[in-house]
Design an enzyme around this catalytic site. Structure first.
Site, short mmCIF file in Angstrom:
data_model
loop_
_atom_site.label_atom_id
_atom_site.label_comp_id
_atom_site.label_asym_id
_atom_site.label_seq_id
_atom_site.Cartn_x
_atom_site.Cartn_y
_atom_site.Cartn_z
N GLY A 1 -14.63 38.06 27.24
CA GLY A 1 -15.60 39.63 27.67
C GLY A 1 -14.50 40.67 28.70
O GLY A 1 -13.73 39.80 29.39
N ARG B 1 -1.24 45.04 35.24
CA ARG B 1 -0.14 45.92 36.09
C ARG B 1 0.07 45.30 37.14
O ARG B 1 1.98 46.17 37.11
CB ARG B 1 -0.88 46.91 36.90
CG ARG B 1 0.12 48.71 37.77
CD ARG B 1 -1.01 49.56 38.00
NE ARG B 1 -0.49 50.77 38.52
CZ ARG B 1 -0.17 50.01 39.48
NH1 ARG B 1 -0.80 49.40 40.37
NH2 ARG B 1 -0.33 51.50 40.73
N ALA B 2 -0.07 44.57 38.32
CA ALA B 2 0.36 44.26 38.76
C ALA B 2 0.91 42.65 38.90
O ALA B 2 2.57 42.45 39.31
CB ALA B 2 -0.58 43.63 39.48
N ARG C 1 -13.11 36.52 21.65
CA ARG C 1 -13.09 35.19 22.00
C ARG C 1 -12.17 34.33 20.02
O ARG C 1 -12.63 34.94 19.67
CB ARG C 1 -14.78 34.83 22.14
CG ARG C 1 -14.72 35.17 23.24
CD ARG C 1 -16.05 35.63 23.61
NE ARG C 1 -16.77 36.84 24.13
CZ ARG C 1 -17.07 36.34 25.13
NH1 ARG C 1 -16.68 35.69 25.94
NH2 ARG C 1 -17.09 37.53 25.95
N ASP D 1 -14.69 32.39 32.34
CA ASP D 1 -15.11 30.22 32.50
C ASP D 1 -13.84 29.65 30.97
O ASP D 1 -12.71 28.48 31.27
CB ASP D 1 -16.18 29.59 33.05
CG ASP D 1 -17.56 30.29 31.77
OD1 ASP D 1 -17.19 31.32 31.06
OD2 ASP D 1 -18.09 29.93 31.97
N THR E 1 -13.85 38.70 34.84
CA THR E 1 -15.32 38.41 34.52
C THR E 1 -16.31 39.08 35.52
O THR E 1 -16.64 39.33 36.33
CB THR E 1 -15.71 37.03 33.77
OG1 THR E 1 -17.48 37.40 33.64
CG2 THR E 1 -15.78 36.16 34.94
N ASP F 1 -19.40 38.63 35.06
CA ASP F 1 -20.45 37.91 35.76
C ASP F 1 -20.56 37.01 36.89
O ASP F 1 -22.05 36.93 37.73
CB ASP F 1 -20.35 36.70 34.34
CG ASP F 1 -21.08 37.03 33.51
OD1 ASP F 1 -20.98 38.35 33.22
OD2 ASP F 1 -20.59 36.07 32.49
N ASP G 1 -19.28 34.00 38.27
CA ASP G 1 -20.25 32.95 37.81
C ASP G 1 -18.64 31.97 38.22
O ASP G 1 -19.66 31.10 38.46
CB ASP G 1 -20.53 32.63 36.56
CG ASP G 1 -19.71 33.22 36.26
OD1 ASP G 1 -18.74 33.68 36.21
OD2 ASP G 1 -20.44 32.77 34.46
N ARG H 1 -25.18 35.73 31.50
CA ARG H 1 -25.63 34.06 30.65
C ARG H 1 -26.39 33.22 31.36
O ARG H 1 -28.06 33.03 30.82
CB ARG H 1 -24.51 34.59 30.26
CG ARG H 1 -24.62 34.46 28.15
CD ARG H 1 -23.52 34.03 27.44
NE ARG H 1 -22.13 34.09 28.10
CZ ARG H 1 -21.31 34.36 27.04
NH1 ARG H 1 -21.56 34.04 26.28
NH2 ARG H 1 -20.35 34.61 27.94
N ARG I 1 -50.98 48.85 47.72
CA ARG I 1 -50.76 49.69 48.94
C ARG I 1 -49.74 50.52 48.56
O ARG I 1 -48.95 51.32 49.40
CB ARG I 1 -49.18 48.28 49.13
CG ARG I 1 -50.21 47.42 49.93
CD ARG I 1 -49.21 46.20 50.91
NE ARG I 1 -48.17 46.04 49.88
CZ ARG I 1 -47.75 45.00 49.29
NH1 ARG I 1 -48.97 44.22 49.00
NH2 ARG I 1 -47.07 44.12 49.07
#
Ligand code: F6P
Length: 328
Positions: free
Chosen positions: A10, A20-21, A77, A108, A131, A133, A135, A177, A217
């Site tokens: 993704g 670029r770097a 992917r 990952d 990513t 994520d 993660d 996910r 409340r």
């Protein structure tokens, strides 16, 4: 040395800063950079970024991309790559084009691909955590996470306006996910009342009770941020369950989806991408391979691939508790 660079999985805002770097550091240190389109698929297809008729990228080929979302190298992917035949083909392509090293930018799945390729090919491979994520282990933040959260918080702020006007609840589904990082940070920064995360048990009767208490409340609007990977089944299912249980607020469901992956990267991602790309190239030139570049406590570090994916980076308990306190 000829260093190939590609993005895979993704896309995430900041990938362009990283590309670029990689290109600028490689050239500045007297080496050659080759851009590979479409991730592992482009490697199999020998689909290289062509600059002035050559596959070797120039300094100007990455001009004015630091502020752009997505990735100029595109991404994919690729199922074929993960097969024995695909891995062999990829290794042959790298040898054919005299590529000595790779910088892979992705999550990952990309790192798993790097590990498999490393068994077939003798070149050096360093990954950069790209990513939304957040993660992966071995870095405090992954590239694109801050931008994705900023986008989600912007949406939550807007939803709060209409929630207040109608005295409603919004269940906002965000990406993740396997990880609740985007949901938790969005909830904290957006002032949400509830966050449903894959890492914590979603207690429906408990949430119903909490919402009744908040109504009692004087709360007139509710934001529930739900990670797409929450074990209770996502925002739509949660909404149905709460409605069936007689929830104190009437609700609407909004799924933010891929909007979180697009847009101009925020400053944190531009700087992280730049540091990661530069560091990955320097690591390769120093002889590193089989590692992911990351930033931990402000310092650039390298972590073996196996360790980065040994488990999904867990959300800090302390922040989960902080949200509970703030939501009162
Ligand atoms: O891994 C990044 C991510 O955006 C996840 O948060 C999400 O579940 C997934 O990708 C979506 O993938 P795709 O773009 O293939 O639908």
């Amino acid at each position: 040395m000829r260093i190939g660079v590609f993005c895979s999985g993704g896309d995430s805002p900041g990938m362009n800063a990283c590309v670029r770097a990689v290109v600028r550091t490689t050239i500045s240190l007297g080496h050659e950079a080759v851009g590979i389109y479409d991730g592992y698929q482009g490697l199999l297809d020998e689909n290289f970024y062509i600059c002035n008729g050559s596959a070797v990228m120039g300094l100007r080929s990455v001009s004015n991309i630091i502020s752009r979302g997505g990735t100029i190298l595109r991404t994919s992917r690729c199922k074929e790559f993960a097969t024995p035949a695909g891995l062999k083909k990829a290794a042959d392509v790298l040898v054919k084009h005299k590529i000595d090293a790779l910088v892979a930018i992705g999550g990952d799945g990309t790192i798993r691909g790097c590990m498999a390729l490393g068994k077939q090919w003798s070149g050096k491979i360093v990954a950069c955590p790209g990513t939304i994520d957040n993660d992966l282990l071995g870095t405090d933040y992954t590239l694109g996470f801050h931008t994705a959260v900023t986008t989600a918080v912007d949406a939550v702020d807007k939803l709060r306006d209409t929630a207040e006007s109608h005295q409603r609840m919004f269940l906002v589904e965000v990406m993740g996910r396997h990880s609740g990082y985007i949901a938790l940070y969005t909830a904290l920064a957006g002032g949400a009342e509830v966050a449903c995360l894959p890492e914590t048990l979603t207690d429906l009767p408990g949430i119903k009770c909490q919402l009744e208490g908040l109504k009692g409340r004087g709360k007139t609007s509710i934001i529930v941020v739900v990670a797409e990977g929450d074990e209770a089944g996502g925002a739509a299912k949660l909404h149905q369950s709460l409605t069936d249980a007689g929830c104190a607020f009437s609700g609407r469901v909004v799924s933010l989806g891929h909007i979180q992956r697009g847009g101009s990267p925020v400053v944190a991602d531009r700087i992280l991408g730049t540091r990661l790309g530069d560091f990955a190239v320097r690591a390769i030139l120093d002889g590193a391979t089989g590692v992911m570049a990351g930033e931990v406590g402000g310092k650039m570090v390298l972590t073996p691939f196996e360790q980065t994916i040994a488990q999904h980076a867990a959300v800090p308990d302390e922040l989960v508790r902080l949200l509970e306190t703030m939501a009162n």
